[in-house]
Design a protein around this motif. Structure first.
Motif, PDB file in Angstrom:
ATOM      1  N   GLN A  63     -21.331   9.385 -21.291  1.00  0.00           N
ATOM      2  CA  GLN A  63     -20.364   8.918 -22.272  1.00  0.00           C
ATOM      3  C   GLN A  63     -19.703   7.654 -21.745  1.00  0.00           C
ATOM      4  OE1 GLN A  63     -16.912  11.549 -22.737  1.00  0.00           O
ATOM      5  NE2 GLN A  63     -17.689  12.838 -21.085  1.00  0.00           N
ATOM      6  N   GLY A  64     -19.127   6.887 -22.603  1.00  0.00           N
ATOM      7  CA  GLY A  64     -18.555   5.602 -22.243  1.00  0.00           C
ATOM      8  C   GLY A  64     -17.280   5.749 -21.440  1.00  0.00           C
ATOM      9  N   PRO A  65     -16.716   4.603 -20.998  1.00  0.00           N
ATOM     10  CA  PRO A  65     -15.492   4.621 -20.194  1.00  0.00           C
ATOM     11  C   PRO A  65     -14.313   5.277 -20.912  1.00  0.00           C
ATOM     12  CG  PRO A  65     -16.528   2.452 -20.130  1.00  0.00           C
ATOM     13  CD  PRO A  65     -17.245   3.240 -21.179  1.00  0.00           C
ATOM     14  N   GLU A  66     -14.368   5.281 -22.252  1.00  0.00           N
ATOM     15  CA  GLU A  66     -13.250   5.880 -22.972  1.00  0.00           C
ATOM     16  C   GLU A  66     -13.220   7.394 -22.821  1.00  0.00           C
ATOM     17  OE1 GLU A  66     -16.758   6.227 -25.658  1.00  0.00           O
ATOM     18  OE2 GLU A  66     -15.932   4.698 -24.310  1.00  0.00           O
ATOM     19  N   ARG A  67     -14.364   8.004 -22.412  1.00  0.00           N
ATOM     20  CA  ARG A  67     -14.450   9.455 -22.187  1.00  0.00           C
ATOM     21  C   ARG A  67     -13.782  10.230 -23.315  1.00  0.00           C
ATOM     22  NH1 ARG A  67     -15.940  11.864 -17.970  1.00  0.00           N
ATOM     23  NH2 ARG A  67     -14.334  13.471 -18.147  1.00  0.00           N
ATOM     24  N   ARG A  68     -14.258   9.970 -24.518  1.00  0.00           N
ATOM     25  CA  ARG A  68     -13.648  10.614 -25.681  1.00  0.00           C
ATOM     26  C   ARG A  68     -13.745  12.129 -25.603  1.00  0.00           C
ATOM     27  NH1 ARG A  68     -15.470  12.789 -30.204  1.00  0.00           N
ATOM     28  NH2 ARG A  68     -17.627  12.251 -29.728  1.00  0.00           N
ATOM     29  N   ARG A  69     -14.844  12.642 -25.032  1.00  0.00           N
ATOM     30  CA  ARG A  69     -15.016  14.099 -24.988  1.00  0.00           C
ATOM     31  C   ARG A  69     -14.232  14.733 -23.850  1.00  0.00           C
ATOM     32  NH1 ARG A  69     -20.416  12.563 -26.411  1.00  0.00           N
ATOM     33  NH2 ARG A  69     -21.156  12.732 -24.279  1.00  0.00           N
ATOM     34  N   GLY A  70     -13.923  13.971 -22.799  1.00  0.00           N
ATOM     35  CA  GLY A  70     -13.130  14.505 -21.696  1.00  0.00           C
ATOM     36  C   GLY A  70     -13.852  15.612 -20.946  1.00  0.00           C
ATOM     37  N   GLY A  71     -13.080  16.415 -20.204  1.00  0.00           N
ATOM     38  CA  GLY A  71     -13.636  17.538 -19.452  1.00  0.00           C
ATOM     39  C   GLY A  71     -14.047  17.139 -18.044  1.00  0.00           C
ATOM     40  N   LEU A  72     -14.225  18.165 -17.183  1.00  0.00           N
ATOM     41  CA  LEU A  72     -14.591  17.940 -15.789  1.00  0.00           C
ATOM     42  C   LEU A  72     -15.996  18.419 -15.465  1.00  0.00           C
ATOM     43  CD1 LEU A  72     -11.278  19.045 -14.035  1.00  0.00           C
ATOM     44  CD2 LEU A  72     -12.139  16.723 -14.274  1.00  0.00           C
ATOM     45  N   GLY A  73     -16.686  19.020 -16.425  1.00  0.00           N
ATOM     46  CA  GLY A  73     -18.025  19.508 -16.146  1.00  0.00           C
ATOM     47  C   GLY A  73     -18.045  20.793 -15.345  1.00  0.00           C
ATOM     48  N   ILE A  74     -17.031  21.655 -15.536  1.00  0.00           N
ATOM     49  CA  ILE A  74     -17.009  22.921 -14.799  1.00  0.00           C
ATOM     50  C   ILE A  74     -16.973  24.133 -15.730  1.00  0.00           C
ATOM     51  CG2 ILE A  74     -15.912  21.907 -12.773  1.00  0.00           C
ATOM     52  CD1 ILE A  74     -13.276  22.936 -13.687  1.00  0.00           C
ATOM     53  N   GLY A  75     -16.656  23.922 -17.002  1.00  0.00           N
ATOM     54  CA  GLY A  75     -16.523  25.055 -17.930  1.00  0.00           C
ATOM     55  C   GLY A  75     -17.810  25.833 -18.098  1.00  0.00           C
ATOM     56  N   LEU A  76     -18.935  25.121 -18.266  1.00  0.00           N
ATOM     57  CA  LEU A  76     -20.215  25.810 -18.472  1.00  0.00           C
ATOM     58  C   LEU A  76     -20.689  26.468 -17.178  1.00  0.00           C
ATOM     59  CD1 LEU A  76     -22.132  23.307 -20.788  1.00  0.00           C
ATOM     60  CD2 LEU A  76     -20.901  25.398 -21.416  1.00  0.00           C
ATOM     61  N   THR A  77     -20.441  25.808 -16.042  1.00  0.00           N
ATOM     62  CA  THR A  77     -20.791  26.423 -14.753  1.00  0.00           C
ATOM     63  C   THR A  77     -20.060  27.744 -14.581  1.00  0.00           C
ATOM     64  OG1 THR A  77     -21.064  24.215 -13.788  1.00  0.00           O
ATOM     65  CG2 THR A  77     -20.827  26.060 -12.253  1.00  0.00           C
ATOM     66  N   LEU A  78     -18.778  27.733 -14.902  1.00  0.00           N
ATOM     67  CA  LEU A  78     -17.967  28.940 -14.772  1.00  0.00           C
ATOM     68  C   LEU A  78     -18.447  30.023 -15.742  1.00  0.00           C
ATOM     69  CD1 LEU A  78     -15.595  30.109 -13.261  1.00  0.00           C
ATOM     70  CD2 LEU A  78     -14.067  29.087 -14.956  1.00  0.00           C
ATOM     71  N   ALA A  79     -18.783  29.629 -16.971  1.00  0.00           N
ATOM     72  CA  ALA A  79     -19.269  30.598 -17.960  1.00  0.00           C
ATOM     73  C   ALA A  79     -20.554  31.267 -17.467  1.00  0.00           C
ATOM     74  CB  ALA A  79     -19.504  29.904 -19.293  1.00  0.00           C
ATOM     75  N   ARG A  80     -21.471  30.464 -16.920  1.00  0.00           N
ATOM     76  CA  ARG A  80     -22.721  31.048 -16.434  1.00  0.00           C
ATOM     77  C   ARG A  80     -22.474  32.021 -15.282  1.00  0.00           C
ATOM     78  NH1 ARG A  80     -27.418  27.459 -13.673  1.00  0.00           N
ATOM     79  NH2 ARG A  80     -25.726  27.121 -12.191  1.00  0.00           N
ATOM     80  N   ARG A  81     -21.611  31.621 -14.349  1.00  0.00           N
ATOM     81  CA  ARG A  81     -21.378  32.483 -13.192  1.00  0.00           C
ATOM     82  C   ARG A  81     -20.727  33.796 -13.608  1.00  0.00           C
ATOM     83  NH1 ARG A  81     -23.380  34.773  -9.358  1.00  0.00           N
ATOM     84  NH2 ARG A  81     -22.123  35.186  -7.520  1.00  0.00           N
ATOM     85  N   ILE A  82     -19.782  33.749 -14.541  1.00  0.00           N
ATOM     86  CA  ILE A  82     -19.134  34.981 -15.007  1.00  0.00           C
ATOM     87  C   ILE A  82     -20.156  35.875 -15.702  1.00  0.00           C
ATOM     88  CG2 ILE A  82     -17.409  35.914 -16.587  1.00  0.00           C
ATOM     89  CD1 ILE A  82     -15.730  33.419 -16.047  1.00  0.00           C
TER      90      ILE A  82
END
Length: 615
Positions: free
Chosen positions: A433-452
């Motif tokens: 995504q571009g510098p504006e990072r419209r979607r935001g997030g840190l890229g950890i939500g899906l990792t956490l969901a999979r591990r749980i």
């Protein structure tokens, strides 16, 4: 003239042929992976070593020949035969060191190498000074050429075959060297059979003992071949160390880049809510502020504070998940009800207000931690919100399957290409995504969901028909039978009572703001800013409730609780701290705390605990 052979010298010649063949195969593989700067040196040096080895085999084989007369050799012609062996060997290494060779080049190279070996042999035979000259049987000469060419093809076959990594086939190079060495020796002795020494022939005077010459040639040859192999081994190990170092440097650079990228993302995600809070605080400071603006500022602070708390919780949770330290409080739950509750919570927080969220479900029971299951749904829906535009469709489905229970979250948003889908659950991974990072997030939500999901014995997978065609995330969990219905528990509707409270907190802002909240609820509140003064205040006032930070100066919260319990104090102790690991909760219980809350605490729960504490 009858021909006989010295058996030990014949054996030595065969061993030299095998060693020369092994050296040739080793050098071919070494040159193939050598750098462009060192490859020419290896080619020339290897050609000389291999040529000397093959030539020595033939010369020792001729010295093994026992005739009624001594044999003299022409030095110039003998050296010419060695030169031919070196040239042929260099040519063979040049062909064998290529990564790929066409069929025509391979056939041509095999024939040329075989003819060259024969040329070396027959030139060496021509160095024999004998009269009348040696005659040759054409059939045996032809057979020697066939054997030489076949040996050359065998050499190229081993050089260009993929080395197997298991079983006896791992030693294909050694077996190939034995086969090639026997073939080269076979070619030599077939050619020697072709030679007919005339009866009564005479030779020149020999100045050197045949035994001494055979020993000298063998010794020098073995030294050259073993030195070449040793140099090849040392250079290969040095190259391997350099490659490992290069790989380590590349991995360190990639780790550093990923760290910098993550810190940049984290800074972006933290600064945005902090900027909103700062603006809201500035708005509240203005005199004569209308109620609607005051309410707006308060809502902004509440929303962004929750957002910051969620970021911190996710960072802590993903650390616990990776190290396997997430503790599950499992019980039979209705998955459909848990998913519905998670969606209602998101809706109440306004997270999905501008998305069209639908849910289709059926009752299916799983043995799971309700909070963690709702966290999976929360993360998947938040991911869908991030990748859809306002008005986007998000469909949530709960179903029973033959294998268990299923939860799917489908959206009509940005979608994913194959590469993105393959990396979707990797820690800190995000689609471009571009510098504006419209979607935001840190890229950890899906990792956490999979591990749980995995901790519950389940799986999670991502799918998409491509960019701009939406995505579907599917969670599968083991199902359990629905439990027998139990009477509905009566809700405690007892009114909240005013309590005497002591707050022990070294952060002045946190201490004073919490004091004002509790005082507005009708409680009597005393405060302390460090461990020793907190202990003295609680021991003296004997309050109903004490809120104690863990990281206190002078005396930590655990020690304060232990000392209070040792004096028999029955005050309801609540640990209010930034330490939220399972071992932190356990230690708090062991120290004497009745409850453990992580900062920032859910205010409604905190107020309920204070009001409901036994006097």
């Amino acid at each position: 003239m009858a021909q006989h052979y010295h058996h030990w010298l014949v054996l030595v010649s065969i061993l030299v042929a095998i060693l020369a063949s092994y050296t040739a195969l080793t050098l071919a593989l070494r040159i193939r992976v050598a750098s462009s700067q060192t490859a020419p040196a290896w080619l020339v040096g290897g050609g000389i070593a291999m040529g000397i080895g093959i030539w020595s085999m033939h010369f020792i084989g001729m010295l093994a020949l026992l005739l009624p007369i001594d044999i003299a050799y022409n030095l110039s012609v003998t050296l010419l035969s060695m030169l031919i062996a070196i040239v042929v060997s260099t040519f063979a290494l040049h062909i064998a060191s290529r990564r790929q060779v066409g069929r025509a080049a391979l056939v041509g190279g095999g024939v040329a190498m075989g003819v060259g070996i024969c040329a070396m042999h027959y030139v060496g035979m021509a160095a024999i000074e004998i009269a009348p000259p040696i005659r040759y049987d054409a059939a045996w000469v032809a057979l020697s050429f066939v054997i030489a060419i076949a040996a050359s093809f065998a050499a190229f076959g081993v050089a260009f075959s993929s080395p197997p990594q298991a079983g006896w086939r791992r030693y294909h190079k050694a077996f190939g060297a034995v086969g090639m060495g026997l073939a080269i020796a076979g070619m030599h002795y077939a050619a020697m059979v072709a030679a007919e020494f005339p009866a009564g022939a005479v030779s020149g005077v020999t100045l050197v003992s045949k035994a001494w010459l055979a020993g000298a040639v063998t010794t020098i040859t073995l030294f050259v071949l073993f030195a070449t192999l040793l140099l090849s081994l040392m250079e290969a190990r040095a190259a391997a160390r350099a490659a490992r170092m290069q790989a380590s440097l590349a991995a360190a650079a990639e780790t550093s880049r990923a760290k910098d990228e993550f810190l940049a993302m984290l800074g972006h995600e933290l600064r945005n809510p902090l900027a909103s809070i700062s603006s809201a605080v500035h708005l509240l400071k203005q005199a004569g502020l209308e109620d609607k603006h005051r309410q707006f500022a308060q809502d902004v602070i509440a929303r962004q504070s929750e957002h910051l708390a969620r970021i911190v919780d996710d960072l802590l949770d993903v650390g616990r998940a990776i190290t396997g330290k997430i503790m599950l409080n499992r019980e039979p739950i209705d998955l459909n009800a848990a998913v519905g509750n998670a969606l209602r919570t998101l809706d109440a927080a306004g997270t999905t207000a501008d998305r069209c969220v639908t849910m289709e479900g059926a009752s299916v029971w799983v043995n799971a931690d309700r909070t963690r299951i709702e966290q999976i749904v929360n993360n998947l829906v938040l991911n869908a919100v991030q990748h859809t535009t306002p008005g986007g469709q998000i469909a949530v489905r709960v179903a029973a399957t033959p294998d268990g229970a299923l939860v799917s979250v489908r959206d009509d948003g940005a979608g994913m290409d194959t590469e993105t889908a393959a990396h979707a659950f990797e820690l800190f991974f995000q689609a471009r995504q571009g510098p504006e990072r419209r979607r935001g997030g840190l890229g950890i939500g899906l990792t956490l969901a999979r591990r749980i999901a995995e901790l519950h014995g389940g799986t999670i997978e991502a799918g998409s028909d491509g960019p701009a065609r939406g995505s579907t995330f599917t969670v599968r969990l083991p199902a359990v039978p629905a439990p027998a219905a139990s009477p509905t528990a009566r809700l405690d509707t007892a009114p909240r009572s005013a309590r005497r409270v002591v707050i022990v907190e070294d952060s002045e802002d946190a201490r004073l703001s919490l004091q004002r909240i509790l005082e507005r609820e009708g409680h009597t509140v005393h405060t302390a800013a460090d461990g020793p003064s907190g202990f003295d205040a609680i021991a003296k006032l004997r309050p109903d409730v004490a809120l104690i930070d863990i990281g206190l100066p002078g005396l930590d919260g655990y020690k304060v609780a232990e000392l209070l319990r040792s004096k028999g104090l029955r005050t309801y102790l609540i640990a209010l701290t930034g330490y939220g690991r399972a071992e932190d909760r356990t230690r708090a219980r062991e120290s004497g705390f009745d409850e453990h809350l992580t900062k920032p605490p859910p205010m409604e729960r905190l107020l309920a605990l204070v009001a409901g504490a036994a006097a």
